[in-house]
Scaffold this motif. Structure first.
Motif, PDB file in Angstrom:
ATOM      1  N   CYS A   1       4.050 -91.332  -0.713  1.00 33.88           N
ATOM      2  CA  CYS A   1       5.310 -90.997  -1.394  1.00 33.88           C
ATOM      3  C   CYS A   1       6.523 -91.538  -0.648  1.00 33.88           C
ATOM      4  CB  CYS A   1       5.444 -89.476  -1.539  1.00 33.88           C
ATOM      5  SG  CYS A   1       4.530 -88.843  -2.958  1.00 33.88           S
TER       6      CYS A   1
ATOM      7  N   VAL B   1      16.018 -90.462 -12.438  1.00 35.58           N
ATOM      8  CA  VAL B   1      14.916 -90.641 -11.465  1.00 35.58           C
ATOM      9  C   VAL B   1      13.675 -91.118 -12.216  1.00 35.58           C
ATOM     10  CG1 VAL B   1      13.392 -89.480  -9.849  1.00 35.58           C
ATOM     11  CG2 VAL B   1      15.830 -88.867  -9.928  1.00 35.58           C
ATOM     12  N   LEU B   2      13.177 -92.272 -11.844  1.00 31.46           N
ATOM     13  CA  LEU B   2      11.969 -92.792 -12.496  1.00 31.46           C
ATOM     14  C   LEU B   2      10.709 -92.341 -11.762  1.00 31.46           C
ATOM     15  CD1 LEU B   2      13.047 -96.485 -13.264  1.00 31.46           C
ATOM     16  CD2 LEU B   2      13.139 -94.483 -14.772  1.00 31.46           C
ATOM     17  N   PHE B   3      10.854 -92.150 -10.467  1.00 31.89           N
ATOM     18  CA  PHE B   3       9.660 -91.762  -9.686  1.00 31.89           C
ATOM     19  C   PHE B   3      10.108 -91.076  -8.413  1.00 31.89           C
ATOM     20  CE2 PHE B   3       5.084 -92.408  -9.083  1.00 31.89           C
ATOM     21  CZ  PHE B   3       4.942 -91.951  -7.775  1.00 31.89           C
ATOM     22  N   GLU B   4       9.504 -89.904  -8.126  1.00 33.23           N
ATOM     23  CA  GLU B   4       9.801 -89.277  -6.824  1.00 33.23           C
ATOM     24  C   GLU B   4       8.656 -88.340  -6.448  1.00 33.23           C
ATOM     25  OE1 GLU B   4      12.717 -85.914  -8.850  1.00 33.23           O
ATOM     26  OE2 GLU B   4      13.171 -86.663  -6.824  1.00 33.23           O
ATOM     27  N   ARG B   5       8.697 -87.861  -5.238  1.00 31.26           N
ATOM     28  CA  ARG B   5       7.670 -86.946  -4.747  1.00 31.26           C
ATOM     29  C   ARG B   5       7.639 -85.694  -5.622  1.00 31.26           C
ATOM     30  NH1 ARG B   5       5.404 -85.623   0.139  1.00 31.26           N
ATOM     31  NH2 ARG B   5       6.456 -87.356   1.190  1.00 31.26           N
ATOM     32  N   PRO B   6       6.477 -85.295  -6.114  1.00 24.47           N
ATOM     33  CA  PRO B   6       6.409 -84.066  -6.915  1.00 24.47           C
ATOM     34  C   PRO B   6       6.766 -82.853  -6.054  1.00 24.47           C
ATOM     35  CG  PRO B   6       4.198 -85.018  -6.587  1.00 24.47           C
ATOM     36  CD  PRO B   6       5.172 -85.975  -5.979  1.00 24.47           C
ATOM     37  N   HIS B   7       7.387 -81.868  -6.673  1.00 24.34           N
ATOM     38  CA  HIS B   7       7.882 -80.686  -5.941  1.00 24.34           C
ATOM     39  C   HIS B   7       6.756 -79.983  -5.203  1.00 24.34           C
ATOM     40  CE1 HIS B   7       9.166 -76.469  -5.343  1.00 24.34           C
ATOM     41  NE2 HIS B   7      10.329 -77.041  -5.077  1.00 24.34           N
TER      42      HIS B   7
ATOM     43  N   LEU C   1       4.230 -81.096  -3.851  1.00 25.69           N
ATOM     44  CA  LEU C   1       3.674 -81.853  -2.719  1.00 25.69           C
ATOM     45  C   LEU C   1       4.685 -81.768  -1.580  1.00 25.69           C
ATOM     46  CD1 LEU C   1       1.205 -83.709  -2.026  1.00 25.69           C
ATOM     47  CD2 LEU C   1       2.728 -85.647  -2.498  1.00 25.69           C
TER      48      LEU C   1
ATOM     49  N   ILE D   1       8.165 -94.247  -1.641  1.00 27.31           N
ATOM     50  CA  ILE D   1       9.073 -94.953  -2.546  1.00 27.31           C
ATOM     51  C   ILE D   1       9.587 -94.042  -3.650  1.00 27.31           C
ATOM     52  CG2 ILE D   1       9.327 -96.973  -4.051  1.00 27.31           C
ATOM     53  CD1 ILE D   1       6.815 -98.123  -2.567  1.00 27.31           C
ATOM     54  N   LYS D   2      10.896 -93.888  -3.693  1.00 19.82           N
ATOM     55  CA  LYS D   2      11.543 -93.178  -4.809  1.00 19.82           C
ATOM     56  C   LYS D   2      12.200 -94.251  -5.669  1.00 19.82           C
ATOM     57  CE  LYS D   2      15.027 -89.572  -5.736  1.00 19.82           C
ATOM     58  NZ  LYS D   2      15.861 -88.505  -5.138  1.00 19.82           N
ATOM     59  N   ILE D   3      12.128 -94.082  -6.975  1.00 15.44           N
ATOM     60  CA  ILE D   3      12.703 -95.103  -7.862  1.00 15.44           C
ATOM     61  C   ILE D   3      13.718 -94.432  -8.775  1.00 15.44           C
ATOM     62  CG2 ILE D   3      12.203 -96.915  -9.551  1.00 15.44           C
ATOM     63  CD1 ILE D   3       9.286 -96.867  -8.491  1.00 15.44           C
ATOM     64  N   VAL D   4      14.922 -94.959  -8.769  1.00 14.89           N
ATOM     65  CA  VAL D   4      15.965 -94.383  -9.621  1.00 14.89           C
ATOM     66  C   VAL D   4      16.545 -95.500 -10.495  1.00 14.89           C
ATOM     67  CG1 VAL D   4      16.542 -92.617  -7.915  1.00 14.89           C
ATOM     68  CG2 VAL D   4      17.760 -94.806  -7.888  1.00 14.89           C
ATOM     69  N   LYS D   5      17.290 -95.079 -11.480  1.00 13.98           N
ATOM     70  CA  LYS D   5      17.938 -96.051 -12.376  1.00 13.98           C
ATOM     71  C   LYS D   5      19.422 -95.708 -12.395  1.00 13.98           C
ATOM     72  CE  LYS D   5      16.525 -98.392 -16.603  1.00 13.98           C
ATOM     73  NZ  LYS D   5      15.596 -98.299 -17.760  1.00 13.98           N
TER      74      LYS D   5
ATOM     75  N   ARG E   1      -1.116 -86.537  -4.432  1.00 14.83           N
ATOM     76  CA  ARG E   1       0.097 -86.657  -5.266  1.00 14.83           C
ATOM     77  C   ARG E   1      -0.233 -86.435  -6.738  1.00 14.83           C
ATOM     78  NH1 ARG E   1       1.237 -91.964  -5.327  1.00 14.83           N
ATOM     79  NH2 ARG E   1       0.678 -92.127  -7.539  1.00 14.83           N
TER      80      ARG E   1
ATOM     81  N   LYS F   1       7.104 -99.151 -11.476  1.00 19.31           N
ATOM     82  CA  LYS F   1       6.604 -98.045 -10.650  1.00 19.31           C
ATOM     83  C   LYS F   1       5.223 -98.294 -10.057  1.00 19.31           C
ATOM     84  CE  LYS F   1       7.410 -95.076 -14.128  1.00 19.31           C
ATOM     85  NZ  LYS F   1       7.514 -93.817 -14.887  1.00 19.31           N
TER      86      LYS F   1
END
Lengths: 69, 351, 248
Positions: free
Chosen positions: A62, C3-9, C11, A64-68, C29, A53
């Motif tokens: 923002c 989801v490991l990482f995404e835009r916080p709600h 924001l 980049i979104k990272i999923v598994k 962020r 990350k």
């Protein structure tokens, strides 16, 4: 297996993500430009991603979104 | 017969504000209005309200901006130099369509000026002390009772029109004592809900934004036009004034606030001597009571504007009498107050 | 799919107005992530300053007020007094907080106003095109110090954390930076601690975040981070400057 999803049209081509990827797989897509006229960030060799990350943490927009899966 | 209290203007105003739902007051010491803040400091905590002395008038008016934007009935008070400091904030409050009450107990100016009574902030109050196209509702009481009644009106109209309202007194009004009656404290829950306020979305609605920045000129002009439609309604419905002996008057004195009482004494003396003299006393300085001047200028030959200034309201009298009548001015400034004899003498000179 | 990482709600899902590589975006962020993680978006009221982040009201999902230049701490005071149980924070730049708004920030701290201040220090006026800020470094070239900031003419850059930590009302003050992934994580922890300080009604909290301005520093985004490390950090040491959050 972590997977990077780029919201390409929000990328401003600042390259910061590419400076922090420990696996050096986050790069700028030289073959296209996005709605803002920048080369967007992207990932090559997605399979090498370790899901650290760093790229998303460093991104000011923002993109980049990272999923598994 | 309701109970009467002998009270100083500054304190009566504070009492009236709290009885009309004001639970937040942000102020700063400045003669001649400081007793208002001191009264709030003593009484607000007793009714669960907030009194806060800010680090400056600039900070105080911005606390008002925040509290008003958060949906509260809020007030601040100051005197002339303090109102100059607050003028930027007042422009922001008007631009963000926020209701609040701003008190100016006017003192001699310009600059640090003096601490005695004056009316030399008329232009500042009615023609915009801050930048941009905006207007304040401006109420000018002439007695402590009227001061109390207009405080209630100011809060009511500020909320009704989502517009800042100013109560413009003068050093005398703030300092003098008169018997006064108060209405019963209003029930806060009876006040209309302000769904536009920043109270926290509670995740139940879209965010509310309190703002005055519009980088798109189309948007900013649109909002100005909308605001001026509101001002047109106010100009139609809200002017307040008092008339005395104007039906047959050859000469009409125009005066507001405490000096209008001195003028009335002079007029009574002259009436006994057979002079056909009357008085128009504007109670709202904005919206200025234009219609009555337009009307009376058809009958009265002369107007005399008496002010505690070098002549400011006189320009509105000239504007609204449309050249039909001669318009004269008589005033004292710097804190000087004319006696009734001075006004009698002046009227006789130009009658 | 996890989801490991995404835009916080909290924001807003919009393109922000900041220049490419400007770290304002990261700080926004982090604030949003903390608000999401504390589950307080519905009870948060923000205050935007005048400066690059003046339109922050477009970038967050909670209620927000835009304050006159330098007056955010006063506006926040007004809001917090009306809604003492809501989370109130200001987001301010160095011109807003440490130039025109110096009195307001000092007195908000002195009153120990139970608010949180996110103070973004990028040592320049960005919105207006790169003028000297109160935090511009000695020798720093800007639009208004074309020959470099000179002590004999423009004096010294203000160290806000050090200044405010002498104010008794300050409950928690820390200076952090967003120049690297590691420091970004620390910055987030500090912002979280500041919001917890407010939650526990301990009084005034401020986090100063060293940030970049690639456009007006005339540097590439990554070079700007380098410049920050080499030039700003020595003058603005990171660390906790006061922490009374455990005091009851």
């Amino acid at each position: 297996m972590p997977r990077l999803i780029f919201d390409e049209d929000k990328c401003k081509g600042c390259r910061l993500c590419t400076t922090v990827c420990p696996k050096k797989i986050v790069v700028m897509a030289e073959d296209r430009i996005n709605a803002k006229g920048f080369h967007p960030a992207t990932v090559k060799n997605q399979e090498e991603c370790i899901g650290c990350k760093f790229c998303a943490t460093m991104c000011p927009d923002c993109v980049i979104k990272i999923v598994k899966d | 017969m309701a109970k009467k209290f002998l009270m100083k203007g500054n304190e009566a105003l504070a009492e009236a504000a709290m009885r009309n739902g004001c639970r937040f007051f942000f102020g700063y010491p400045i003669t001649p209005q400081t007793e208002l803040a001191a009264y709030m400091a003593k009484k607000m905590p007793k009714i669960g309200g907030t009194f806060l002395q800010a680090e400056s008038e600039v900070a105080a008016i911005n606390m008002v901006y925040g509290a008003a934007g958060a949906g509260a009935r809020v007030m601040t008070s100051s005197s002339s130099p303090g109102i100059s400091l607050k003028s930027e904030g007042i422009s922001y409050i008007a631009a963000a369509d926020l209701p609040c009450v701003i008190v100016n107990i006017v003192r001699g100016g310009p600059g640090l000026g003096g601490i005695q009574a004056a009316q030399s902030d008329y232009f500042q109050a009615t023609k915009g002390g801050g930048h941009g196209d905006y207007r304040l509702l401006v109420y000018a009481p002439a007695s402590i009772q009227e001061l109390v009644d207009l405080t209630a009106k100011a809060f009511e109209k500020a909320d009704e029109y989502r517009n800042p309202a100013m109560i413009m007194g003068d050093g005398m009004l703030g300092q003098m004592m008169e018997p006064v009656e108060f209405s019963e404290p209003i029930d806060l829950s009876s006040l209309p809900e302000k769904e536009w306020a920043t109270t926290g979305t509670e995740m139940k609605r879209k965010k509310n934004i309190i703002n005055s920045l519009y980088l798109s000129p189309e948007e900013l002009e649109y909002l100005n036009i909308k605001r001026y439609e509101k001002y047109a309604v106010i100009k139609e419905k809200e002017p307040m004034y008092e008339e005395v002996y104007t039906e047959d008057a050859e000469l009409i004195v125009t005066a507001y606030g405490t000096v209008s009482r001195v003028a009335l004494s002079a007029i009574n003396i002259l009436r006994e001597e057979g002079y056909k003299v009357g008085l128009i006393r504007p109670i709202t300085l904005w919206p200025f009571p234009e219609k009555i001047f337009d009307e009376r200028s058809k009958t009265a030959k002369k107007f005399l504007s008496v002010e505690l200034s070098m002549g400011q309201m006189v320009e509105d009298v000239e504007r609204c009498t449309k050249g039909r009548s001669e318009v004269h001015f008589f005033g004292r400034s710097g804190g000087m107050v004319p006696g009734k004899e001075d006004i009698v003498e002046e009227i006789k000179r130009i009658y | 799919m996890e989801v490991l990482f995404e835009r916080p709600h909290s924001l807003s899902n919009v393109v922000n107005s900041y220049c490419p590589g400007c770290t304002h975006g990261i700080i926004h962020r982090l604030v949003a992530e903390v608000i999401d993680e504390m589950g307080i978006e519905g009870e948060t009221i923000g205050i935007a300053p005048v400066g690059c982040s003046v339109t922050a009201y477009n970038f967050f999902e909670f209620d927000i007020q835009q304050a006159a230049h330098g007056r955010a701490p006063a506006v926040a005071t007004g809001i917090k007094r009306v809604h003492p149980d809501k989370f109130v924070f200001t987001y301010q730049g160095d011109g807003d907080l440490a130039a025109i708004g110096t009195a307001e920030i000092v007195h908000a701290a002195a009153r120990s106003e139970n608010i949180t201040v996110i103070f973004v220090n990028n040592a320049i006026y960005g919105m207006t095109g790169g003028q000297m800020a109160p935090t511009s470094l000695v020798g720093q070239v800007t639009q208004t110090t074309p020959y470099g900031r000179k002590v004999e003419n423009q004096g010294y850059p203000l160290r806000v954390c050090e200044l405010l930590s002498t104010v008794e009302g300050a409950a928690y003050i820390e200076r952090v930076s967003v120049d690297s992934v590691q420091n970004i994580k620390k910055a987030k922890a500090a912002i979280r601690k500041a919001f917890e300080c407010q939650k526990n009604k301990k009084g005034f909290s401020l986090v100063e975040v060293l940030s970049t301005c690639p456009t007006n520093w005339g540097k590439e985004p990554d070079e700007a981070l380098e410049w920050l490390r080499e030039n700003m950090m020595p003058h603005y040491p990171l660390g906790v400057y006061c922490d009374y959050t455990d005091k009851d």
